[in-house]
Write a protein that holds these residues in place. Structure first.
Motif, PDB file in Angstrom:
ATOM      1  N   PRO A   1       0.816  -1.223   0.000  1.00 17.21           N
ATOM      2  CA  PRO A   1       0.000   0.000   0.000  1.00 17.21           C
ATOM      3  C   PRO A   1       0.845   1.267   0.000  1.00 17.21           C
ATOM      4  O   PRO A   1       0.304   2.355  -0.111  1.00 17.21           O
ATOM      5  N   TYR A   2       2.153   1.116   0.107  1.00 24.06           N
ATOM      6  CA  TYR A   2       3.004   2.303   0.158  1.00 24.06           C
ATOM      7  C   TYR A   2       3.537   2.710  -1.210  1.00 24.06           C
ATOM      8  O   TYR A   2       4.215   3.719  -1.336  1.00 24.06           O
ATOM      9  N   THR A   3       3.248   1.892  -2.230  1.00 22.63           N
ATOM     10  CA  THR A   3       3.728   2.269  -3.560  1.00 22.63           C
ATOM     11  C   THR A   3       2.829   3.313  -4.173  1.00 22.63           C
ATOM     12  O   THR A   3       1.795   3.673  -3.629  1.00 22.63           O
ATOM     13  N   THR A   4       3.224   3.779  -5.341  1.00 18.34           N
ATOM     14  CA  THR A   4       2.410   4.770  -6.038  1.00 18.34           C
ATOM     15  C   THR A   4       1.501   4.068  -7.040  1.00 18.34           C
ATOM     16  O   THR A   4       1.781   2.965  -7.502  1.00 18.34           O
TER      17      THR A   4
ATOM     18  N   LYS B   1       3.036   3.336 -10.449  1.00 12.73           N
ATOM     19  CA  LYS B   1       3.914   2.162 -10.495  1.00 12.73           C
ATOM     20  C   LYS B   1       3.086   0.882 -10.614  1.00 12.73           C
ATOM     21  O   LYS B   1       3.446  -0.039 -11.343  1.00 12.73           O
TER      22      LYS B   1
ATOM     23  N   TRP C   1      -8.258   2.898  -5.192  1.00 11.55           N
ATOM     24  CA  TRP C   1      -6.880   2.612  -4.771  1.00 11.55           C
ATOM     25  C   TRP C   1      -6.524   3.452  -3.548  1.00 11.55           C
ATOM     26  O   TRP C   1      -5.953   2.944  -2.582  1.00 11.55           O
TER      27      TRP C   1
ATOM     28  N   THR D   1      -5.486   1.874   0.024  1.00 12.47           N
ATOM     29  CA  THR D   1      -4.192   2.112   0.667  1.00 12.47           C
ATOM     30  C   THR D   1      -4.390   2.686   2.063  1.00 12.47           C
ATOM     31  O   THR D   1      -3.719   2.276   3.007  1.00 12.47           O
TER      32      THR D   1
ATOM     33  N   ILE E   1      -3.059   0.663   5.245  1.00 14.61           N
ATOM     34  CA  ILE E   1      -1.982   1.230   6.061  1.00 14.61           C
ATOM     35  C   ILE E   1      -2.439   1.341   7.514  1.00 14.61           C
ATOM     36  O   ILE E   1      -1.681   1.034   8.445  1.00 14.61           O
TER      37      ILE E   1
ATOM     38  N   ASP F   1       9.081   1.314   5.240  1.00 12.05           N
ATOM     39  CA  ASP F   1       7.948   1.038   4.351  1.00 12.05           C
ATOM     40  C   ASP F   1       8.067   1.775   3.020  1.00 12.05           C
ATOM     41  O   ASP F   1       7.717   1.243   1.970  1.00 12.05           O
ATOM     42  N   ILE F   2       8.535   3.004   3.112  1.00 11.72           N
ATOM     43  CA  ILE F   2       8.548   3.815   1.895  1.00 11.72           C
ATOM     44  C   ILE F   2       9.917   3.863   1.243  1.00 11.72           C
ATOM     45  O   ILE F   2      10.105   4.513   0.225  1.00 11.72           O
TER      46      ILE F   2
ATOM     47  N   THR G   1      10.151   2.724  -2.538  1.00 18.94           N
ATOM     48  CA  THR G   1       9.583   3.673  -3.500  1.00 18.94           C
ATOM     49  C   THR G   1      10.491   4.881  -3.668  1.00 18.94           C
ATOM     50  O   THR G   1      10.709   5.370  -4.777  1.00 18.94           O
TER      51      THR G   1
ATOM     52  N   GLU H   1      13.351   4.049  -5.793  1.00 23.15           N
ATOM     53  CA  GLU H   1      12.994   4.066  -7.213  1.00 23.15           C
ATOM     54  C   GLU H   1      12.991   5.478  -7.775  1.00 23.15           C
ATOM     55  O   GLU H   1      13.462   5.730  -8.888  1.00 23.15           O
ATOM     56  N   PHE H   2      12.425   6.382  -6.968  1.00 25.88           N
ATOM     57  CA  PHE H   2      12.427   7.776  -7.405  1.00 25.88           C
ATOM     58  C   PHE H   2      13.861   8.275  -7.574  1.00 25.88           C
ATOM     59  O   PHE H   2      14.163   8.991  -8.531  1.00 25.88           O
TER      60      PHE H   2
ATOM     61  N   TYR I   1       4.022  12.279  -3.611  1.00 22.98           N
ATOM     62  CA  TYR I   1       3.940  10.981  -2.939  1.00 22.98           C
ATOM     63  C   TYR I   1       4.019  11.140  -1.427  1.00 22.98           C
ATOM     64  O   TYR I   1       3.188  10.618  -0.674  1.00 22.98           O
TER      65      TYR I   1
ATOM     66  N   LEU J   1       1.083  10.723   1.404  1.00 20.93           N
ATOM     67  CA  LEU J   1       1.269   9.796   2.521  1.00 20.93           C
ATOM     68  C   LEU J   1       0.997  10.476   3.851  1.00 20.93           C
ATOM     69  O   LEU J   1       0.412   9.891   4.756  1.00 20.93           O
TER      70      LEU J   1
ATOM     71  N   LYS K   1      -3.293  10.061   3.284  1.00 20.01           N
ATOM     72  CA  LYS K   1      -3.450   8.701   3.803  1.00 20.01           C
ATOM     73  C   LYS K   1      -3.039   8.569   5.261  1.00 20.01           C
ATOM     74  O   LYS K   1      -3.308   7.556   5.892  1.00 20.01           O
TER      75      LYS K   1
ATOM     76  N   ALA L   1      -0.237   7.961   6.530  1.00 16.25           N
ATOM     77  CA  ALA L   1       0.503   6.709   6.645  1.00 16.25           C
ATOM     78  C   ALA L   1       1.844   6.894   7.350  1.00 16.25           C
ATOM     79  O   ALA L   1       2.413   5.919   7.834  1.00 16.25           O
TER      80      ALA L   1
END
Lengths: 662, 140
Positions: free
Chosen positions: A412-415, A418, A444, A448, A452, B19-20, B23, B26-27, B61, B65, B69, B71
């Motif tokens: 759930p932490y990806t974009t 992606k 989505w 997420t 989370i 967790d992040i 990602t 990747e960025f 992003y 988060l 979210k 998160a």
């Protein structure tokens, strides 16, 4: 002139006159003499325009009605009629399709699919199928709008069923219609496309039921789908909206019987009577279907008409035989009144029927910018029905999509980008339950967020695992005295234990070095160290019930524990555990409380120690003070003694001194 | 001289970074690729577009988060901004009404343009002419 055209032509010509045969008769009697000659002339001229003059009978009404309007020329008549009812032209061409084309005419298809005919030499085009007899009529067609050739009185769009000639005259009139705009609508003779629309809007009337009129043999009463009715003589192939006078008494009698029947049905004795009536109607229709071809078929052109009407008759046969409530009964109920008064108002009032309603509906529809069919006049309904399936609700779709995301094991932490790029979910069936990308992205986001939050709660619940435990296990597995720390770190830099954020590199290095140094110690000291460690472990952490696989963290994160090889260490620990008593009963005492207790105990001890120290200090002080006191007292006593000794010098002392001198 | 921060003596990131981390990695890789991409046949300003784009994506992003979210913790969020994973000033603009989707700070910098106007990407879709090409980092 063809008999089928009779009623309409009559209407077209009767600009302000009511349309009953009797009234026209009256009028005709007045002007009979003066009009007679002209009428003949006109009639002769008009017949030239007719498709097959031989097949037609002389018009019954027209001739007389024309007499009222002697100035009306046949050309005007024809053109206005054509303009007023372009359908006539259309249907006549349909009817004539079977006959061969005359010389010079060729058949073509218009873009709309309709057939039209072209004459090469005269450069004329017409929708009406030309025949030899029609040739002279072409001159009218040049004046007619849209090239619709006129003079098509032989066909009528509405209900020539059972071979009945004659249209529905009441609605085709130009002058006597209550609505002025109606004329434009019906008779504008606009483009074909427009006509196609209007054809849809007009309710299609057709014959529905046929009754024998008792006591008046060849005549039959025909009821149409829209509840109108007319009489028909199959022998002479005549039909009239206005009931002829000779038929009228028997028809009124028939109506009376019908009414009685109906009232009886309403009273309750429905069942068998209805069936009887049904059966009667059926038989009548059956005979009609059989008799229709024989019912005075006009030779030549009217053959096609008959075929068409046969088809209609069969169609009506297929339909329900339900009795239509006749709404405009007045026509027949009180015809005598009509005869006397010639009141056109009544007629106009009567004329406002379903046709007009349909027209108004169409006009309203145009006002609101609706397409024909949207206001529910048949046609479109069929398309709408049955289109619905078993649809997923929105919640179901969302839940399905979320299930798919969970099943795919997506973090759930990806974009979102992606996830889409990876394309695993795109191939899934459940990907398509949501209609568009925006809704998918929304779901989505929801998923997420929920996932989370759930993960967070889970992590909070599960006990914090000491990060030292995996690192110490890793050390025991991999560390050797052969490697220095930098070498070891370089060698295992990819291992997750080596870059756990919770542990600093400094600590890791320290523990590595300590561990390596311990490995160099003899096994006996390592064993004794381990036993010491085991003995120091409190009973609540290590007792009888604890197995070798669930040792407390305090033990696992101790270098003394990992220093020994498992082969030697494990039996030692097991032996130690077997000697231990069971866990203390006060299991509910938590670690924190125990810690607090220990702390208190320590405090107490420290306090007592401090007290003892203080007392010791106080006693020392006291002793010192006592000593000082004693010393000072002694000193004082000594001084006093000296004084006393000095005071003790008496006379004898002097006497004795003097005596000594003496 | 300020103390040298190496991997050895660096303070570990706050909880939740694991967790992040993937990602973000990747960025970072994308950004490296964009930085090393060839500039052949590109205009001067065009070269920077992918850089702006990735920077925007990464900031968005982290913004999502934290604000959307919820998160990540505030501690981690601040740590990420401090360590350059997200553009704090750009995120500050996103919190303002009318700037919720601002692509980069250059697009609202009127002093850099000839007519003291914002970027074409700030013009609402309805006011644009049909078939108008928008040349901006966000739309490239």
């Amino acid at each position: 002139m063809n008999s089928t055209g009779v009623p309409r032509l009559a209407v077209a010509s009767s600009q302000q006159q009511p349309l009953s045969k009797t009234s026209s008769q009256l009028a005709a009697q007045k002007s009979l003499g003066e009009a007679r000659a002209k009428l003949k002339l006109e009639h002769a001229e008009a017949t030239t325009a007719v498709v097959d003059p031989s097949a037609t009978k002389p018009p019954r009404l027209t001739a007389r009605e024309r007499a009222k309007h002697p100035k009306l020329t046949p050309t005007d008549d024809i053109l206005t009629t054509v303009a007023a009812n372009p359908w006539a032209a259309l249907t006549s061409s349909e009817q004539l399709e079977s006959s061969p084309l005359p010389e010079g005419w060729t058949e073509h298809k218009a873009p709309t699919g309709q057939a039209y005919y072209h004459h090469d030499s005269t450069k004329q085009s017409t929708y009406v199928r030309p025949s030899q007899a029609q040739q002279p009529a072409v001159r009218y067609s040049q004046q007619a709008p849209n090239g619709i050739t006129g003079l098509s009185f032989n066909g009528h769009r509405l209900n020539n069923s059972f071979g009945i000639s004659g249209g529905l005259p009441t609605f085709e009139g130009i002058g006597n219609h209550p609505h002025g705009n109606r004329i434009d609508y019906r008779g504008s003779g606009g483009s074909r496309g427009g006509h196609a629309n209007q054809q849809k809007l007009q309710p299609k009337d057709r014959s529905k039921l046929k009754y024998d009129i008792p006591g008046c043999k060849p005549w039959v009463l025909v009821k149409t789908k829209l509840g109108r009715r007319f009489v028909y003589n199959p022998e002479k192939n005549e039909s009239f909206w206005r009931i002829p006078s000779d038929v009228l008494p028997s028809l009124t009698e028939f109506d009376r019987q019908e009414r009685e029947k109906r009232t009886r049905q309403e009273c309750g004795e429905s069942g068998d009577m209805e069936d009887e009536e049904q059966a009667e109607a059926e038989t009548v229709l059956a005979t009609a279907a059989n008799g229709a071809p024989t019912a005075a078929p006009a030779p030549g052109t009217s053959l096609a008409t008959n075929q068409q009407t046969d088809r209609q008759a069969l169609d009506s046969d297929d339909e329900e035989y339900e009795e239509v409530e006749v709404t405009d009964d007045e026509d027949v109920k009180n015809p005598s009144k009509r005869q006397k008064t010639e009141d056109e108002n009544i007629e106009q009032a009567v004329e406002f029927n379903e046709d007009d309603i349909a027209f108004q509906l169409a006009a309203m529809g145009q006002d609101y910018g609706l397409d024909p069919g949207e206001y529910g006049d048949g046609g479109g309904e069929e398309l709408i029905e049955g289109a619905e399936g078993l649809a997923l609700t929105e919640e179901d779709a969302k839940a399905l999509f979320k299930d798919m995301l969970s099943d795919q094991g997506i973090s759930p932490y990806t974009t979102w980008e992606k996830v889409i790029e990876a394309g695993y979910i795109v191939e899934e069936e459940r990907y398509t339950v949501l209609p568009n990308m925006r809704s998918r992205k929304e779901v989505w986001g929801e998923w997420t967020r929920d996932t989370i939050q759930r993960l967070k709660e889970q992590r909070e619940k599960e006990e914090k695992k000491d990060p030292k435990i995996p690192y110490f296990a890793f050390l025991q597995k991999n560390a050797t005295p052969k490697l220095y720390w930098p070498e070891f770190r370089r060698k295992y830099k990819k291992e997750p234990e080596m870059h756990n954020n919770k542990l600093s590199d400094k600590d890791r290095e320290k523990w590595y070095r300590d561990y390596i140094s311990r490995l160099k110690l003899p096994e006996v000291t390592l064993k004794s160290d381990l036993i010491k460690l085991l003995k120091s472990t409190p009973l609540y952490a290590l007792n009888e019930s604890i197995t070798i696989h669930a040792l407390p963290a305090t033990l696992l994160t101790d270098l003394r524990y990992i220093s020994l090889r498992p082969a030697i260490r494990d039996p030692l620990i097991e032996a130690h555990i077997s000697t231990l008593p069971p866990a203390p009963t006060k299991l509910e005492v938590s670690l924190e409380e125990q810690e607090a207790q220990a702390k208190e105990r320590q405090e107490r001890q420290r306090r007592q120690e401090a007290l003892a120290e203080r007392q010791r200090q106080v006693q020392g002080e006291k002793r010192r003070q006592n000593g000082a006191l004693r010393y000072s007292k002694g000193m004082l006593r000594e001084g006093e003694e000296e004084v006393q000794r000095a005071m003790r010098v008496g006379k004898e002392g002097l006497l004795g001194h003097m005596a000594e001198e003496e | 001289m300020p103390p040298v921060r190496s991997a050895r003596n660096r303070k570990p990131p706050p909880d939740g970074f694991d967790d992040i981390e993937d990602t973000l990695l990747e960025f970072a890789n994308k950004m490296k690729d964009a930085e090393n991409a060839s500039h052949e046949g590109k205009k001067r300003h065009e070269v920077l577009w992918p850089i702006f784009q990735i920077s925007h994506q990464r900031s968005r992003y982290i913004y999502d988060l934290y604000y959307d979210k919820e998160a990540i913790s505030k501690l981690l969020y601040e740590w990420l901004i401090k360590n350059g994973y997200a553009d704090g000033i750009l995120i500050a603009k996103w919190k303002k009404q009318g700037y919720e989707k601002l692509c980069c700070l250059r697009c609202i910098q009127t002093k850099e343009t000839n007519f003291n106007a914002t970027c074409i990407c700030r013009v609402p879709q309805a006011q644009l002419k049909e078939d108008q090409t928008i040349e901006c980092a966000e739309f490239s």
